[in-house]
Write a protein that holds these residues in place. Structure first.
Motif: not given
Length: 364
Positions: A147-160
């Motif tokens: 959610r934070i990545g989407e709102d800030l426009g920061i790329k998220v590396i999904d390691l889930n």
């Protein structure tokens, strides 16, 4: 043409394989600090009332030196927190809000891990979070990094799907070394399992790539000792590349460490094989009593402090050793002001200052 294509493909593959990430040390410049504000939806109104003052105090001290990003459960909570900060005379110029449902307050463990790539760009790593081995609800908190990545426009590396990893379970020296307890990372004991079937080697490979380290030092830890299964940030922290702050043997025994783990901790060395210089903090002189008078069974640790741009927030307990610990920590951070934060009621629930803060490094 085919040769050129093959060369380009090879270069791209080489780059991808070589791509690693660097986790900036906590004392490096921050853009801001993230807090998940206590609410009443999960654990009730009394819970919120008892621990909320800690968040008010942290926000007051942090906002003068960096942004404070407050996660509120819903819009009603956002308004309530805004009014609360205003009543406490806290300027809102450096305070902003995100509205996301959360299960609890432990943003160090469930929140975004901000790292930098080879080009110095800030990214978010979204490791899995499962409520410390499915001891507590976690579905809302597990969504926070995305959610934070989407709102800030920061790329998220999904390691889930790769690995469950809580931020408080690891400590890094900013120069290639990471320390952790097996009990809170790779244990396969029922009720404490983070990543089913993960091996020590697999965990080390993940840490090497995504924290940018080349050496992992393991303590055994104690599974089931507390909710976290012994997070390292309760008794050990790196001050810099050559120095760690920890506790004397009596304090470490008080925290539950074994002789073997104490020996491993004290003998730890950096990437150059040089043993870390050690600074020792006491535990509280007395067992902690909450602000509302409940006597707890444990002494408190001062190691779980948080280094911000202008201040160092140190857990305090209304104990004679508060000032002793604050002075020792102040000597390590001469350019910052040490501020004691009353965590007595929060400590009843298993955490201190570092557990409920998460830094966002400065950068693009």
């Amino acid at each position: 043409m085919k040769q050129l294509f093959a060369l380009t493909l090879l270069l791209n593959m080489t780059f991808c394989m070589a791509q690693t990430y660097h986790f900036p040390e906590e004392s490096s410049p921050h853009e801001g600090t993230w807090l998940q504000w206590p609410h009443h939806y999960q654990h009730g109104m009394e819970y919120r009332k008892r621990i909320e003052q800690t968040w008010i105090d942290m926000t007051r001290e942090l906002q003068s030196g960096e942004k404070v990003h407050i996660i509120a459960y819903d819009n009603a909570e956002k308004k309530r927190i805004t009014d609360l900060l205003g009543k406490n005379g806290i300027p809102l110029k450096n305070v902003d809000f995100k509205v996301y449902p959360t299960d609890d307050v432990w943003v160090r463990d469930n929140g975004p891990i901000f790292v930098k790539d080879n080009n110095g760009r800030v990214l978010i790593e979204d490791w899995g979070f499962n409520g410390w081995g499915e001891k507590y609800d976690f579905e809302n908190c597990d969504e926070i990094p995305q959610r934070i990545g989407e709102d800030l426009g920061i790329k998220v590396i999904d390691l889930n799907e790769e690995m469950v990893n809580e931020g408080g379970s690891v400590e890094t020296d900013g120069n290639g070394v990471l320390m952790a307890c097996k009990s809170s990372v790779i244990s396969q004991k029922r009720g404490s399992t983070r990543t089913k079937g993960i091996t020590q080697q697999e965990a080390e490979e993940m840490f090497e790539k995504y924290y940018g380290v080349s050496k992992v030092i393991w303590l055994d830890g104690v599974t089931g000792l507390d909710v976290t299964d012994m997070h390292i940030d309760g008794f050990m922290k790196f001050i810099n590349h050559n120095t760690m702050i920890t506790m004397d043997e009596d304090g470490l025994f008080e925290m539950g460490l074994t002789d073997k783990d104490i020996n491993t901790l004290y003998a730890a060395s950096n990437v150059d094989g040089k043993e870390y210089k050690k600074v020792y903090l006491p535990a509280t002189k007395n067992k902690v009593k909450t602000a509302y008078g409940k006597q707890l069974d444990e002494k408190g640790s001062y190691v779980n402090y948080y280094v911000a741009n202008k201040v160092v927030l140190v857990p305090n307990y209304g104990d004679p050793n508060d000032q002793v610990a604050n002075k020792i920590i102040q000597d390590q951070y001469p350019g910052r002001k040490v501020v004691g934060i009353d965590v007595r009621n929060l400590y009843e629930n298993g955490g201190m200052v570092h557990c409920v803060t998460q830094q966002q490094p400065a950068g693009r």
